[in-house]
Design a protein around this motif. Sequence first.
Motif, short mmCIF file in Angstrom:
data_model
loop_
_atom_site.label_atom_id
_atom_site.label_comp_id
_atom_site.label_asym_id
_atom_site.label_seq_id
_atom_site.Cartn_x
_atom_site.Cartn_y
_atom_site.Cartn_z
N THR A 67 2.76 38.27 -15.40
CA THR A 67 3.85 36.97 -15.07
C THR A 67 3.23 36.33 -14.60
O THR A 67 2.98 34.71 -14.78
CB THR A 67 4.74 37.84 -14.90
OG1 THR A 67 5.27 38.70 -15.63
CG2 THR A 67 5.52 36.60 -14.23
N ARG A 68 2.21 36.39 -13.48
CA ARG A 68 1.81 35.36 -13.10
C ARG A 68 0.23 34.47 -13.25
O ARG A 68 0.45 33.40 -12.77
CB ARG A 68 0.59 35.93 -11.60
CG ARG A 68 1.26 36.19 -10.05
CD ARG A 68 0.68 36.44 -8.89
NE ARG A 68 -0.24 37.55 -8.47
CZ ARG A 68 0.67 39.07 -8.30
NH1 ARG A 68 2.00 38.93 -8.62
NH2 ARG A 68 -0.20 39.69 -9.00
N VAL A 69 -0.61 35.43 -13.83
CA VAL A 69 -1.69 34.90 -15.03
C VAL A 69 -1.49 34.67 -16.17
O VAL A 69 -1.46 33.61 -16.33
CB VAL A 69 -2.57 36.63 -15.76
CG1 VAL A 69 -3.83 35.61 -16.32
CG2 VAL A 69 -3.37 36.98 -14.31
N ARG A 84 -9.56 36.06 -2.95
CA ARG A 84 -7.83 35.97 -2.24
C ARG A 84 -8.15 35.38 -0.91
O ARG A 84 -7.10 34.52 -0.80
CB ARG A 84 -7.50 37.04 -3.06
CG ARG A 84 -7.16 38.09 -3.86
CD ARG A 84 -5.83 38.60 -4.01
NE ARG A 84 -5.74 39.34 -4.90
CZ ARG A 84 -6.18 40.20 -5.99
NH1 ARG A 84 -7.38 40.81 -5.60
NH2 ARG A 84 -6.46 40.42 -7.08
N GLU A 140 -6.81 27.24 -9.27
CA GLU A 140 -5.53 28.29 -10.10
C GLU A 140 -6.20 29.25 -10.94
O GLU A 140 -5.99 29.71 -10.86
CB GLU A 140 -4.62 27.40 -9.94
CG GLU A 140 -3.54 27.95 -10.29
CD GLU A 140 -2.03 27.75 -10.30
OE1 GLU A 140 -1.34 27.67 -10.71
OE2 GLU A 140 -2.61 25.80 -9.52
N GLU A 169 4.01 42.57 -13.49
CA GLU A 169 3.74 41.27 -12.43
C GLU A 169 2.72 40.75 -12.36
O GLU A 169 2.01 38.90 -12.63
CB GLU A 169 4.15 41.65 -11.23
CG GLU A 169 5.38 42.04 -9.89
CD GLU A 169 5.84 43.75 -10.71
OE1 GLU A 169 4.78 43.71 -11.97
OE2 GLU A 169 6.90 43.52 -10.95
N VAL A 170 1.63 41.27 -12.74
CA VAL A 170 0.25 40.96 -12.53
C VAL A 170 -0.53 39.25 -14.22
O VAL A 170 -0.17 38.69 -13.74
CB VAL A 170 -1.58 41.14 -12.56
CG1 VAL A 170 -2.21 41.30 -13.96
CG2 VAL A 170 -1.37 42.38 -11.63
N GLN A 225 1.45 32.35 -16.05
CA GLN A 225 1.59 30.62 -15.39
C GLN A 225 0.27 29.28 -15.36
O GLN A 225 0.73 29.07 -15.31
CB GLN A 225 2.60 31.34 -14.07
CG GLN A 225 3.02 31.52 -14.05
CD GLN A 225 4.24 32.43 -12.64
OE1 GLN A 225 3.67 32.22 -11.85
NE2 GLN A 225 5.08 32.96 -12.51
N THR A 226 -0.44 30.62 -14.97
CA THR A 226 -1.87 29.29 -15.40
C THR A 226 -2.30 29.59 -17.14
O THR A 226 -2.81 28.86 -17.00
CB THR A 226 -2.79 30.07 -14.01
OG1 THR A 226 -1.72 29.92 -12.88
CG2 THR A 226 -3.69 28.95 -13.44
N SER A 277 -9.06 31.83 -10.18
CA SER A 277 -7.75 33.14 -9.64
C SER A 277 -7.18 33.79 -10.67
O SER A 277 -6.98 35.18 -10.58
CB SER A 277 -7.27 31.85 -8.73
OG SER A 277 -8.13 31.64 -7.61
N ALA A 278 -7.01 33.25 -11.04
CA ALA A 278 -5.66 34.12 -12.29
C ALA A 278 -6.48 34.70 -12.79
O ALA A 278 -6.57 36.27 -13.21
CB ALA A 278 -4.94 32.81 -13.11
N GLU A 289 -7.97 38.05 -11.27
CA GLU A 289 -6.92 38.67 -10.63
C GLU A 289 -6.71 39.94 -12.54
O GLU A 289 -6.43 40.65 -12.08
CB GLU A 289 -5.88 37.93 -10.51
CG GLU A 289 -4.22 39.48 -10.38
CD GLU A 289 -3.18 38.33 -10.36
OE1 GLU A 289 -2.42 39.43 -9.16
OE2 GLU A 289 -2.62 37.28 -10.37
#
Length: 152
Positions: free
Chosen positions: A113-115, A80, A87, A110-111, A117-118, A90-91, A94
């Motif tokens: 959702t972030r993941v 990180r 990206e 949240e995790v 997105q990629t 990193s996804a 995570e």
Amino acid sequence: MSNRVAIDTSDAAAHRSLVALSTTVEEAAAAVDIGPAFMELIRLRVSQLNGCAFCLRTHTRAALEAGEDADRLAVLSSWRETEYFTERESAALELAEAITLVSHGPISEEVYTRVAQTLSEAEISAVSWIAIVMNAFNRVRIANRQAVGPSD
């Protein structure tokens, strides 16, 4: 003399099944362009979190053989804080961490959702299975107190 009974990893049906599952997972990952070096990054990060020396050595060697860069491996535990990882990587890292640390609580929205997105759904599934299988291998090696030394 120890009373400990080692988990049979040479010919046990359960171990053969885990190896077969690992092969299936590798094929699914390859189908979504998660290649050998990328898979090894995920495996290494999981093994770092679990503290599995045997798997760390094994998958560091495999990552280098797959063409992974030694600098990236050197900073993987602090991914990180670096600009070494894409990206997508990193996804995946995570998500693999969240799966590995599930004892700390469920994987947060949240995790996911972030993941999401990629990574595509297929990539999320592949990364999840890589992490799950690596966690299983880590636990077998740690439970067996797998010896790790320079002469191994």
